[in-house]
Design a protein around this motif. Sequence first.
Motif, PDB file in Angstrom:
ATOM      1  N   GLU A   1       7.026  -8.758  10.834  1.00  0.00           N
ATOM      2  CA  GLU A   1       6.598  -7.292  10.388  1.00  0.00           C
ATOM      3  C   GLU A   1       5.075  -7.454  10.593  1.00  0.00           C
ATOM      4  OE1 GLU A   1       6.564  -4.691   6.332  1.00  0.00           O
ATOM      5  OE2 GLU A   1       8.168  -6.148   6.727  1.00  0.00           O
TER       6      GLU A   1
ATOM      7  N   THR B   1       3.593   0.388  10.850  1.00  0.00           N
ATOM      8  CA  THR B   1       4.212  -0.873  10.626  1.00  0.00           C
ATOM      9  C   THR B   1       5.401  -1.042  11.854  1.00  0.00           C
ATOM     10  OG1 THR B   1       4.036  -0.853   8.097  1.00  0.00           O
ATOM     11  CG2 THR B   1       5.659  -2.300   9.072  1.00  0.00           C
TER      12      THR B   1
ATOM     13  N   LEU C   1      -1.200   4.383   8.478  1.00  0.00           N
ATOM     14  CA  LEU C   1      -0.645   2.937   8.452  1.00  0.00           C
ATOM     15  C   LEU C   1       0.402   2.895   9.301  1.00  0.00           C
ATOM     16  CD1 LEU C   1      -0.835   0.104   7.085  1.00  0.00           C
ATOM     17  CD2 LEU C   1       0.674   0.991   5.472  1.00  0.00           C
TER      18      LEU C   1
ATOM     19  N   GLN D   1       1.536  -4.767  10.744  1.00  0.00           N
ATOM     20  CA  GLN D   1       0.832  -3.681  10.302  1.00  0.00           C
ATOM     21  C   GLN D   1      -0.219  -3.649  10.843  1.00  0.00           C
ATOM     22  OE1 GLN D   1       0.301  -3.823   6.165  1.00  0.00           O
ATOM     23  NE2 GLN D   1       2.503  -3.011   5.609  1.00  0.00           N
ATOM     24  N   ASP D   2      -0.709  -2.057  11.269  1.00  0.00           N
ATOM     25  CA  ASP D   2      -1.778  -1.824  12.112  1.00  0.00           C
ATOM     26  C   ASP D   2      -2.230  -0.422  11.615  1.00  0.00           C
ATOM     27  OD1 ASP D   2      -3.859  -1.757  14.019  1.00  0.00           O
ATOM     28  OD2 ASP D   2      -2.493  -1.828  15.643  1.00  0.00           O
ATOM     29  N   GLU D   3      -3.076   0.114  12.213  1.00  0.00           N
ATOM     30  CA  GLU D   3      -3.490   1.471  11.823  1.00  0.00           C
ATOM     31  C   GLU D   3      -3.947   2.324  13.083  1.00  0.00           C
ATOM     32  OE1 GLU D   3      -7.255   1.428   9.492  1.00  0.00           O
ATOM     33  OE2 GLU D   3      -6.065   1.481   7.666  1.00  0.00           O
TER      34      GLU D   3
ATOM     35  N   PRO E   1       4.335  -8.668   5.527  1.00  0.00           N
ATOM     36  CA  PRO E   1       3.883  -8.313   6.964  1.00  0.00           C
ATOM     37  C   PRO E   1       2.364  -8.862   7.136  1.00  0.00           C
ATOM     38  CG  PRO E   1       3.614  -6.553   5.102  1.00  0.00           C
ATOM     39  CD  PRO E   1       4.533  -7.924   4.433  1.00  0.00           C
TER      40      PRO E   1
ATOM     41  N   LYS F   1      -1.308  -8.583   9.688  1.00  0.00           N
ATOM     42  CA  LYS F   1      -2.173  -7.673  10.347  1.00  0.00           C
ATOM     43  C   LYS F   1      -2.273  -7.982  11.614  1.00  0.00           C
ATOM     44  CE  LYS F   1      -3.375  -5.073   6.692  1.00  0.00           C
ATOM     45  NZ  LYS F   1      -3.158  -3.872   6.427  1.00  0.00           N
TER      46      LYS F   1
END
Length: 481
Positions: free
Chosen positions: A252, A378, A376, A254-256, A233, A235
């Motif tokens: 893939e 995804t 989190l 990812q973030d928040e 993954p 960011k």
Amino acid sequence: MSGHGYGCTYVLSNYVLNKEKRVTRGRDRGWVGQVAAACLAAMCAVAALPGQAWAAGEPHPYEFDSAVKPVEGAAVNSAGPTLNAGSAYKDSIKPGEKRYYRVNLDAETHAYISAVAVPGLDAKLAYADELEVTIEDRSGSRCGNDDARFGSGAYSRPVAAYADRTIDENSRTCQEAGPYFVLLERSGPDTSSQDPWDVEIRFASEPGLTQSAPTAAPENWPSASPAPPAGSPEKRHGGTSFNDATSIEQGEWQDEIAPGQTLFYRVPVDWGQQIFASADLGTSTVSRAPDGRGSGSNAMQLTLHNPARGYVGDGSSVYYDGKQESTALDPLPPVAYENRYGSGDAVEAMRFAGWYYLSVSLNPKVAEGFGEAALLLTLRVNIEGRAKGAPAYAGPAGDFEVTQDDRDAAGSGKSAPEAAKSDTMELVAAAGIGAGTVLVLGLGVWTLVARRRAAAGAADAAAGADAVMPGPGQYGPPPAR
């Protein structure tokens, strides 16, 4: 170079180049001090640019188009202000209110008017709250309409829909050139917040074709979900709106995401390609509130919109109890011009190539059970199929194509719009260079001033010494001059 950096450099360089007669020694200190203060202010402004972001975990406001134009719709169609193709507008609308606008259309171009409803962050909403957008001809016949709904996820977030006027040789309505009218209408129960909603309105046009295209949507297409994309993954932080959506490609990501927040991403999908997308919400480090508070159902919303910002579909509602949860879009057909003749909103919406927008919203009630901290997120995106040639458009495709620049942006993560984002980054970088240049020039100026002062002082001393050199037997202080 930034305006501040360039300005300081310009002033400093001019100070060096100016003849001494323009500035006496008595004014040097104040003038140079002003230059230094201005340069420091410029450098502080440069340094402050990256710090203008919102605090972590705070829901972001919707970022309207940087070129948005204020407009006020009328209560009757004939008085509505004119909207121009390629432009974005901002208005507001109250409960039960109707807003009319005018568009002038030809008999060859397809028109799409999108409306993004943006309630206040604390707005109380219900299932039935919606914003409907309609295009009508002069006789009052509907050319196309749709509504932006909050549905079961009844919490404040941006929602969007579009109405279209499509050229169709088999249709007898809405085909003539001339004035048409756009109607926005807000409806909802009295129990909902009665404050106005901001609305972003956008007018996009799609050129006609130089030759006939199929008029039957494909009935068979791959519907099996592909395997998750390979690789680790990466960011990518989502934007706050369609306008600053973060570019992504297959992979893939990812973030928040914080409770109450909506994040936007955009994916280039070319002719003949399919998009598959899913979203995972990670586990919480906080145990759920003892009394069971917090959003169990409708915690996260995954939504897809097409390049004209028309609603395509969304994932099933997510029940969140602090454990990992996932949702995915239903399978969608490959992008094809003839999808506009298909049955079902999702098929019809996959009618052109371009940037497709994914948005993810997290219910603010999640904070009641699990705190304000971001969770989190995804995203998994697959783009299946080889890109095909575009239909025989009679003119530039505009928003409805995928260019090499788009693919490059998706790979690098540039936000939309590309030009504005690139200009901003160039400004920051150049400002940094400008600040460095200012520092170097500033040091040079101070050194030069110091040397000039030293030289001038030495010259004065020498001149004074010649004028009052004591003669033989003469001692003591020099006489008054």
